[in-house]
Design an enzyme around this catalytic site. Structure first.
Site, PDB file in Angstrom:
ATOM      1  N   ASP A 283       0.853  -1.186   0.000  1.00 41.05           N
ATOM      2  CA  ASP A 283       0.000   0.000   0.000  1.00 41.05           C
ATOM      3  C   ASP A 283       0.897   1.247   0.000  1.00 41.05           C
ATOM      4  O   ASP A 283       1.883   1.295  -0.731  1.00 41.05           O
ATOM      5  CB  ASP A 283      -0.955  -0.044   1.195  1.00 41.05           C
ATOM      6  CG  ASP A 283      -2.123   0.924   1.059  1.00 41.05           C
ATOM      7  OD1 ASP A 283      -3.130   0.540   0.442  1.00 41.05           O
ATOM      8  OD2 ASP A 283      -2.024   2.059   1.561  1.00 41.05           O
TER       9      ASP A 283
ATOM     10  N   TYR B 266      -3.834  10.950   0.896  1.00 44.80           N
ATOM     11  CA  TYR B 266      -4.295  10.718  -0.474  1.00 44.80           C
ATOM     12  C   TYR B 266      -4.272  12.017  -1.273  1.00 44.80           C
ATOM     13  O   TYR B 266      -3.835  12.040  -2.432  1.00 44.80           O
ATOM     14  CB  TYR B 266      -5.703  10.120  -0.459  1.00 44.80           C
ATOM     15  CG  TYR B 266      -5.711   8.647  -0.167  1.00 44.80           C
ATOM     16  CD1 TYR B 266      -5.818   7.712  -1.184  1.00 44.80           C
ATOM     17  CD2 TYR B 266      -5.589   8.178   1.145  1.00 44.80           C
ATOM     18  CE1 TYR B 266      -5.816   6.347  -0.911  1.00 44.80           C
ATOM     19  CE2 TYR B 266      -5.579   6.827   1.430  1.00 44.80           C
ATOM     20  CZ  TYR B 266      -5.682   5.920   0.391  1.00 44.80           C
ATOM     21  OH  TYR B 266      -5.660   4.573   0.662  1.00 44.80           O
TER      22      TYR B 266
ATOM     23  N   HIS C 100      -4.587  -7.897   0.206  1.00 36.64           N
ATOM     24  CA  HIS C 100      -3.938  -6.602   0.331  1.00 36.64           C
ATOM     25  C   HIS C 100      -3.126  -6.441   1.617  1.00 36.64           C
ATOM     26  O   HIS C 100      -2.074  -5.808   1.609  1.00 36.64           O
ATOM     27  CB  HIS C 100      -5.009  -5.509   0.256  1.00 36.64           C
ATOM     28  CG  HIS C 100      -4.474  -4.122   0.237  1.00 36.64           C
ATOM     29  ND1 HIS C 100      -3.794  -3.601  -0.841  1.00 36.64           N
ATOM     30  CD2 HIS C 100      -4.498  -3.134   1.173  1.00 36.64           C
ATOM     31  CE1 HIS C 100      -3.440  -2.359  -0.581  1.00 36.64           C
ATOM     32  NE2 HIS C 100      -3.846  -2.047   0.637  1.00 36.64           N
TER      33      HIS C 100
END
EC number: 3.3.2.9
Length: 455
Positions: A226, A374, A431
């Site tokens: 990630d 983000y 993930h």
């Protein structure tokens, strides 16, 4: 048919041209100040301070009151997790959170490993530092930086750490023993959030690089998935001579020429370097790439544009926070879990572990600051930053877990990481690799280090 062959040839040459450009580039190291106000003229305090996670009855009682006042919307019939977190299962989670979950016990679990804080570029950076309990005669521990992502935290690594610091005791052999450092990204958990705009993955990489130097490590390995994969990649781009090896379980390499090869991949598999396993994991393209991206990327658009707005709601409601985060631990672990009434959450994780992650976000009030990461990385100039075009010139290993959000073939990885020495198709996992499959990750990391260091 001839048109398809011509098109495939042109695309193949384009792929070869892009993949063959191995420029020896590095990112400028630079500097930064992310604390409030102007940078002080006095030197920064570089001391490393012990830290302990703490809680109180007041904190727990406030949480319980908020859980008791939750207003849930009944789910549609047979909706399972297709509309998001199913409210029927959420009621079960909330009942356990209120009456069965022992936060004080989990705080003791968190304090099992030594915690520290140190000030870097105006921010208090939190990290855990775990040394091997024993070392074989004549051996030294290998420094390893492990970096989490969103919506994870340093706690994701708690089950893999003993496999790395004491592998022989866990049946993994004693050839490679690691000394593990797991920091919290600024604005996540116990690391202080930036007061200024612009703290992106490169700035974070520089901070973590400074952290490793401050701990006395001139050379070290780095591992991440990630955001952690991007941060560790950036460290290798900033200071390649200090990174002995880079191990990833996710890679940001989806650029234009890769997308073009997808269209003809099954028919010209060998031309584009796709294996049969790659084809299994990527096709049918509409479902496994495009539809999957559309289903799972709504949160990303929100957090890349207006993170503070949704952050207000999530930071005020532990129930909303839990639903928002745990939904990712369902579908990002395995997309088929959408078809289950409970989202499959307890197939890979315990509620205690999941709620510990939620509590780290809740008690520190860092959901909004974590989401800003983000916007800082993708909300302004996505795919136009220098690091996104720059190759990584350090030995690299990649673990391809089959239920990852997007599969990245070896050819794609090698286009950005030309010194790829290990690429593994993992038998299972998604993930949250370190959290889900700690033994698989530890074994692959050991295999990679063995190839870097040789016999």
């Amino acid at each position: 048919m001839w048109l398809e062959i011509l098109l495939a040839s042109v695309l193949g040459l384009a792929v070869y041209w892009f993949a063959s450009r191995d420029k020896e580039e590095t990112l400028p190291l630079g500097d930064g100040w992310w604390g409030p106000g102007a940078r002080p003229t006095a030197p920064e305090d570089e001391s490393i301070r012990p830290f302990k996670v703490e809680t109180s009855d007041e904190e727990i009682n406030d949480l319980h009151r908020r859980i008791e006042k939750a207003r849930l919307t009944p789910p549609l019939e047979d909706s399972r997790f297709h509309y998001g977190f199913n409210a029927h299962y959420l009621q079960k989670v909330l009942a356990y959170w209120r009456d069965g979950f022992d936060w004080k016990k989990q705080v003791a679990v968190l304090n099992r490993y030594p915690h520290f804080k140190t000030r870097i570029e105006g921010l208090d950076i939190h990290f855990i530092h775990v040394k091997p309990p024993r070392l074989p005669a004549g051996r030294s521990a290998k420094p390893l930086l492990m970096v989490h992502g969103w919506p994870g935290c340093f706690f994701e690594f708690y089950n893999v750490i003993p496999l790395l610091t004491d592998p022989k005791a866990h049946g993994l052999g004693g050839e490679h023993v690691f000394e593990v450092v797991c920091p919290s990204i600024p604005g996540y958990g116990f690391s202080e959030a930036a007061s200024k705009k612009g703290l992106n993955s490169v700035a974070t990489a520089r901070i973590f690089y400074k952290l490793m130097l401050r701990l006395g490590f001139r050379e070290f390995y780095a591992q991440g998935g990630d955001w952690g994969s991007l941060i560790c990649t950036n460290i290798a781009q900033l200071a390649p001579s200090h990174v002995k090896g880079l191990h990833l379980n996710m890679a940001f390499v989806l650029r234009g020429f890769h997308v073009l090869t997808l269209l003809l991949g099954p028919r010209f598999r060998r031309l584009f370097g796709y294996t049969e396993r790659d084809v299994e994991l990527m096709y049918p393209l509409r479902e496994k790439m495009f539809h999957s991206l559309l289903r799972e990327s709504g949160y990303m658009h929100i957090q890349c544009t207006k993170p503070d707005t949704v952050g207000c709601a999530l930071n005020d409601s532990p129930v909303g926070l839990a639903a928002y985060i745990l939904e990712k631990f369902s579908t990002w672990t395995n997309s088929d879990f959408r078809d289950l009434e409970d989202g499959g959450l307890e197939r890979k994780f315990s509620l205690d572990s999941l709620l510990t992650v939620i509590m780290i976000y809740w008690t520190t009030g860092t959901i909004t600051s974590s989401q800003r990461f983000y916007k800082e990385n993708m909300g302004r100039s996505f795919l136009s930053e220098p690091h996104e075009r720059m190759k990584v010139q350090v030995p690299t290993g990649f673990a391809a877990f089959p239920s990852e959000l997007l599969h990245v073939p070896e050819r794609w990885v090698k286009s950005k990481y030309p010194k790829l020495v290990s690429y593994s198709y993992m038998p299972r996992g998604g993930h949250f690799a370190a959290f889900e499959e700690p033994e698989l990750l530890a074994r692959d990391l050991g295999k990679f280090v063995g190839r870097v260091e040789g016999p």
